[in-house]
Design a protein around this motif. Structure first.
Motif, mmCIF file in Angstrom:
data_model
loop_
_atom_site.group_PDB
_atom_site.id
_atom_site.type_symbol
_atom_site.label_atom_id
_atom_site.label_comp_id
_atom_site.label_asym_id
_atom_site.label_seq_id
_atom_site.Cartn_x
_atom_site.Cartn_y
_atom_site.Cartn_z
ATOM 1 N N SER A 1 0.751 -1.253 -0.018
ATOM 2 C CA SER A 1 -0.098 0.062 0.181
ATOM 3 C C SER A 1 0.858 1.313 0.066
ATOM 4 C CB SER A 1 -0.974 0.020 1.277
ATOM 5 O OG SER A 1 -1.823 -0.968 1.265
ATOM 6 N N THR A 2 1.890 1.136 0.877
ATOM 7 C CA THR A 2 2.986 2.444 0.884
ATOM 8 C C THR A 2 3.370 2.901 -0.531
ATOM 9 O OG1 THR A 2 3.291 1.809 3.290
ATOM 10 C CG2 THR A 2 4.711 3.383 2.115
ATOM 11 N N LEU A 3 4.134 1.225 -1.047
ATOM 12 C CA LEU A 3 4.844 1.720 -2.496
ATOM 13 C C LEU A 3 3.659 2.171 -3.392
ATOM 14 C CD1 LEU A 3 6.690 -1.666 -2.368
ATOM 15 C CD2 LEU A 3 7.661 0.688 -2.257
ATOM 16 N N THR A 4 2.450 1.516 -3.593
ATOM 17 C CA THR A 4 1.509 2.284 -4.367
ATOM 18 C C THR A 4 1.178 3.726 -4.176
ATOM 19 O OG1 THR A 4 0.515 0.076 -4.552
ATOM 20 C CG2 THR A 4 -0.843 1.696 -5.223
ATOM 21 N N PHE A 5 1.019 3.735 -2.840
ATOM 22 C CA PHE A 5 0.734 5.367 -2.746
ATOM 23 C C PHE A 5 1.792 6.389 -3.131
ATOM 24 C CE2 PHE A 5 0.974 9.007 0.435
ATOM 25 C CZ PHE A 5 -0.481 9.352 0.136
ATOM 26 N N SER A 6 2.988 5.768 -2.859
ATOM 27 C CA SER A 6 4.169 6.729 -3.142
ATOM 28 C C SER A 6 4.386 6.942 -4.737
ATOM 29 C CB SER A 6 5.339 6.279 -2.321
ATOM 30 O OG SER A 6 6.059 5.192 -3.095
ATOM 31 N N GLN A 7 3.947 5.981 -5.463
ATOM 32 C CA GLN A 7 4.067 6.167 -6.877
ATOM 33 C C GLN A 7 2.788 6.869 -7.680
ATOM 34 O OE1 GLN A 7 4.600 2.069 -7.963
ATOM 35 N NE2 GLN A 7 6.509 1.902 -6.755
ATOM 36 N N THR A 8 1.896 7.266 -6.850
ATOM 37 C CA THR A 8 0.525 7.786 -7.374
ATOM 38 C C THR A 8 0.798 9.425 -7.755
ATOM 39 O OG1 THR A 8 -0.528 6.181 -6.249
ATOM 40 C CG2 THR A 8 -1.857 8.098 -7.340
ATOM 41 N N PRO A 9 0.907 9.594 -9.114
ATOM 42 C CA PRO A 9 0.865 11.184 -9.670
ATOM 43 C C PRO A 9 -0.193 12.012 -8.944
ATOM 44 C CG PRO A 9 1.380 9.610 -11.515
ATOM 45 C CD PRO A 9 0.677 8.752 -10.531
ATOM 46 N N LYS A 10 -0.077 12.935 -8.706
ATOM 47 C CA LYS A 10 -0.956 13.937 -8.106
ATOM 48 C C LYS A 10 -1.909 14.547 -9.268
ATOM 49 C CE LYS A 10 0.584 15.361 -3.559
ATOM 50 N NZ LYS A 10 1.010 16.514 -2.722
ATOM 51 N N VAL A 11 -1.495 14.259 -10.530
ATOM 52 C CA VAL A 11 -2.121 14.962 -11.684
ATOM 53 C C VAL A 11 -2.216 13.845 -12.808
ATOM 54 C CG1 VAL A 11 0.145 15.746 -12.529
ATOM 55 C CG2 VAL A 11 -1.986 16.961 -12.823
ATOM 56 N N ASN A 12 -3.042 14.153 -13.730
ATOM 57 C CA ASN A 12 -3.029 13.356 -14.938
ATOM 58 C C ASN A 12 -2.055 13.563 -15.872
ATOM 59 O OD1 ASN A 12 -3.735 12.564 -17.707
ATOM 60 N ND2 ASN A 12 -5.758 11.989 -17.041
ATOM 61 N N VAL A 13 -0.880 12.794 -15.894
ATOM 62 C CA VAL A 13 0.278 13.136 -16.577
ATOM 63 C C VAL A 13 -0.054 13.470 -18.113
ATOM 64 C CG1 VAL A 13 2.611 12.221 -17.352
ATOM 65 C CG2 VAL A 13 1.653 11.867 -14.953
ATOM 66 N N GLU A 14 -0.891 12.788 -18.542
ATOM 67 C CA GLU A 14 -1.247 13.192 -20.192
ATOM 68 C C GLU A 14 -1.835 14.472 -20.450
ATOM 69 O OE1 GLU A 14 -0.101 11.318 -23.000
ATOM 70 O OE2 GLU A 14 0.842 9.935 -21.216
ATOM 71 N N TYR A 15 -2.550 14.732 -19.313
ATOM 72 C CA TYR A 15 -3.520 15.886 -19.640
ATOM 73 C C TYR A 15 -2.428 17.151 -19.431
ATOM 74 C CZ TYR A 15 -6.397 19.985 -18.266
ATOM 75 O OH TYR A 15 -6.912 21.231 -18.064
ATOM 76 N N ILE A 16 -1.683 17.082 -18.503
ATOM 77 C CA ILE A 16 -0.517 18.457 -18.216
ATOM 78 C C ILE A 16 0.084 18.508 -19.430
ATOM 79 C CG2 ILE A 16 -0.716 18.330 -15.875
ATOM 80 C CD1 ILE A 16 2.039 17.127 -15.966
ATOM 81 N N GLN A 17 0.282 17.422 -20.430
ATOM 82 C CA GLN A 17 1.106 17.719 -21.485
ATOM 83 C C GLN A 17 0.259 18.058 -22.932
ATOM 84 O OE1 GLN A 17 4.306 14.744 -22.189
ATOM 85 N NE2 GLN A 17 2.987 13.467 -20.708
ATOM 86 N N SER A 18 -1.031 18.304 -22.667
ATOM 87 C CA SER A 18 -1.886 18.395 -23.683
ATOM 88 C C SER A 18 -1.717 19.776 -24.617
ATOM 89 C CB SER A 18 -3.322 18.368 -23.286
ATOM 90 O OG SER A 18 -3.482 19.333 -22.276
ATOM 91 N N SER A 19 -0.943 20.694 -23.712
ATOM 92 C CA SER A 19 -0.606 22.044 -24.162
ATOM 93 C C SER A 19 0.361 22.845 -23.318
ATOM 94 C CB SER A 19 -1.838 22.849 -24.300
ATOM 95 O OG SER A 19 -2.236 23.701 -22.975
ATOM 96 N N TYR A 20 1.104 23.692 -24.054
ATOM 97 C CA TYR A 20 2.092 24.345 -23.049
ATOM 98 C C TYR A 20 1.711 25.250 -22.295
ATOM 99 C CZ TYR A 20 6.265 27.254 -21.827
ATOM 100 O OH TYR A 20 7.149 27.759 -21.321
ATOM 101 N N ALA A 21 0.624 25.786 -21.985
ATOM 102 C CA ALA A 21 0.042 26.844 -21.334
ATOM 103 C C ALA A 21 -0.747 25.704 -19.912
ATOM 104 C CB ALA A 21 -1.413 27.370 -21.868
ATOM 105 N N ILE A 22 -1.220 24.762 -20.391
ATOM 106 C CA ILE A 22 -1.601 23.604 -19.194
ATOM 107 C C ILE A 22 -0.258 23.326 -18.251
ATOM 108 C CG2 ILE A 22 -2.749 21.553 -18.638
ATOM 109 C CD1 ILE A 22 -4.744 22.083 -21.067
#
Length: 257
Positions: A18-39
């Motif tokens: 559980s600890t390992l899984t928790f520590s590897q979870t991004p706080k954001v959608n990684v694909e979404y933040i790459q959808s535009s430079y402004a985002i």
């Protein structure tokens, strides 16, 4: 007894997983933040504070040094993403999407290179100085030994430098009762130009004019604004790129001293 031993082992493995899984979870959608430079820019500059101390993970979730993490970012292959963590900042490398705006890659490369160079200067002695402020008063490094020194590098036509005035003024106000903390700003501009400008945009720092050559040549400043924190021994504690990083780092050293 055997059943109890099995249950203890099971609970331990469950908690570990559980600890390992928790520590590897991004706080954001990684694909979404790459959808535009402004985002991406909005996410990165509000959540990723690479000048501070943080736990660094590579793409395989293996912990690596901050220096190695920054080196990987300078390759242009990865972007840093904040990971769920119970304590402190944890950032992980994610491969940049091949369809992402190339400006994301270029900005990460340039910023990471500058931060990596700054990291290599931490704990080094800051060079002796004797400055004259805009009123002609001498600011001597030798007389400031035993104090924490905050240096802000800026110039009048730097929009980002001016935008952070309210924040850095609040920080100076916060620590005004601390006689062991000194706030000094080094500006490229002349004393005359600064006096006129600061009537409209006050800055609660000691202001030193005509510092362009000193900042570029002696300090190696490559971007503005840049903030230095010097410890009480006159060594470089942190070199920071914005007021948010400055506040966190100053709070930490102020409570250590």
């Amino acid at each position: 007894m055997k059943f109890r031993t099995i249950m203890v082992k099971y609970c331990f493995l469950f908690l570990l997983f559980s600890t390992l899984t928790f520590s590897q979870t991004p706080k954001v959608n990684v694909e979404y933040i790459q959808s535009s430079y402004a985002i991406w820019k909005n996410y990165h500059f509000n959540n990723i504070l690479l000048s501070l101390d943080f736990k660094a993970l590579d793409v395989n979730n293996t912990e690596i040094s901050k220096e190695n993490f920054l080196n990987e970012l300078t390759t242009g292959k990865y972007l840093p993403v904040e990971i769920e963590s119970e304590k402190g900042f944890t950032y992980k490398l994610f491969v940049i999407n091949s369809k992402a705006d190339t400006s994301i890659k270029a900005t990460i490369e340039a910023q990471s290179f500058d931060i990596l160079q700054n990291l290599k200067r931490e704990i080094l002695p800051f060079p002796d100085f004797s400055f004259k402020d805009i009123d002609g008063n001498t600011i001597d490094f030798a007389q400031l030994k035993g104090k924490i020194i905050v240096l802000k590098c800026w110039f009048i036509h730097c929009a980002s430098c001016i935008k952070e005035f309210p924040s850095v003024n609040n920080l100076a106000e916060k620590y005004k009762s601390r006689n062991d903390i000194v706030f000094i700003s080094l500006a490229e501009d002349s004393a005359e130009a600064l006096k006129i400008f600061l009537q409209k945009k006050p800055l609660q720092y000691l202001v030193v004019p005509n510092m362009k050559d000193y900042m570029y040549t002696t300090m190696g400043v490559g971007a503005f604004p840049t903030h230095y924190i010097l410890d009480k021994e006159g060594k470089i504690y942190k070199i920071l790129s914005n007021e948010k990083e400055l506040e966190i780092a100053l709070d930490k050293i102020a409570h250590l001293e």
